[in-house]
Scaffold this active site. Structure first.
Site, PDB file in Angstrom:
ATOM      1  N   SER A  43     -39.965  25.851  -0.964  1.00 39.04           N
ATOM      2  CA  SER A  43     -39.270  24.889  -0.108  1.00 39.04           C
ATOM      3  C   SER A  43     -38.049  24.306  -0.835  1.00 39.04           C
ATOM      4  CB  SER A  43     -40.245  23.810   0.361  1.00 39.04           C
ATOM      5  OG  SER A  43     -39.755  23.115   1.474  1.00 39.04           O
ATOM      6  N   ASP A 159     -42.366  27.515   5.743  1.00 37.65           N
ATOM      7  CA  ASP A 159     -42.419  26.797   4.478  1.00 37.65           C
ATOM      8  C   ASP A 159     -43.525  27.304   3.546  1.00 37.65           C
ATOM      9  OD1 ASP A 159     -42.968  24.651   2.501  1.00 37.65           O
ATOM     10  OD2 ASP A 159     -41.521  23.523   3.680  1.00 37.65           O
TER      11      ASP A 159
END
Length: 287
Positions: A43, A159
């Site tokens: 991320s 993510d």
């Protein structure tokens, strides 16, 4: 015969704006002349790590976020109330990543780099080691409800924090002898029960993700030789306007642990080059 220098791998976790602490960590390592041999990021850790891995220009990235944080139109609350299905329009993030990465590929990075994403179909971890760097990072940062999932090949990815919040094991597998993990968000979060309004709804959902990451990271972080936890837990996912404070927190945490890192990497102590470093040595834990 001189002893081979142990190779250091940097594992950078996610956390939205809290991930800007990674910039400070890298700055402190550069100031101490400690090289980074491998980087894996999830991320926001993938964004910072990929940017630095490409050309080792952490100052440019720092200045870019400091400039963004001062923009009046960069107001998370205003964006949430816009009624978009996702927090950011994908067009804006693509433009941002293209600014830094252009058409460069993961293999073009000066420092070997991996971005971690999650396969939407089955929840499996996906380690992105090839292809366009901007696409790999875009997939890794695709937090549900914040960004849309990204398709790479035949896989739809989101993510990486939902599969591997702080990829210490990934950077170990890349060849690192010493793994330095930076965890900015994988902690248990008490989520208020009575939430109303768009902003609180997003906070509750992101808090739930943090709880998931907390449980997953407990099994992965033992792979690291040193885990840094910068003092950023009181910041929110959207606190980009406080970039300077968050970056400083990461830099301070790394400076406090330089002696420990040197010891675990098997280095002899290096005499401080400045008065500031000498003071930090005195305040750092003895090794």
């Amino acid at each position: 015969m001189p002893r081979r220098r142990k190779k250091i791998g940097l594992a950078l976790g996610g956390g939205g704006a809290k991930g800007l602490a990674h910039i400070g960590v890298i700055k402190a390592l550069e100031e101490a002349q400690i090289p980074i041999d491998f980087i894996a990021g999830t991320s926001m850790g993938a964004l910072v790590g990929g940017w630095y891995a490409l050309d080792k220009n952490i100052k440019f990235l720092e200045n870019l976020f400091l400039k963004i944080s001062r923009r009046e139109d960069f107001q998370p609350e205003r964006m949430i109330k816009s009624g978009s299905k996702t927090f950011f329009q994908n067009k804006s993030i693509i433009e941002f990543l293209n600014l830094g990465f252009g058409r460069k590929e993961v293999g073009d990075c000066e420092i070997p780099f991996r971005a971690v994403a999650t396969n939407v179909a089955n929840g499996d971890e996906e380690i992105l080691s090839e292809g366009l760097l901007c696409r790999a990072v875009e997939a890794s940062i695709a937090t549900p409800i914040i960004f849309s999932p990204q398709k790479i090949g035949e896989k739809l990815l989101m993510d990486g924090g939902l599969a591997n919040p702080v990829p210490a094991d990934v950077v170990r597998a890349m060849g690192a002898d010493v793994v330095l993990a930076v965890d900015v968000s994988s902690r248990w979060v008490n989520i208020p029960q009575n939430l109303a309004g768009a902003k609180n709804m997003y906070a509750a959902i992101l808090g739930s993700f943090s709880a998931i990451e907390y449980q997953i990271s407990k099994h992965i972080l033992p792979e690291a030789d040193l885990v840094l936890r910068p003092a950023v837990t009181h910041y929110t996912f959207f606190d980009f306007p406080r970039a300077a404070e968050i970056i400083s927190a990461g830099q301070s945490e790394m400076k406090r642990n330089l002696n420990i890192l040197r010891a675990r990497a098997g280095w002899t102590k290096i005499p401080p080059r400045t008065l500031g470093e000498a003071i930090w040595r005195l305040l750092s834990p003895e090794v």
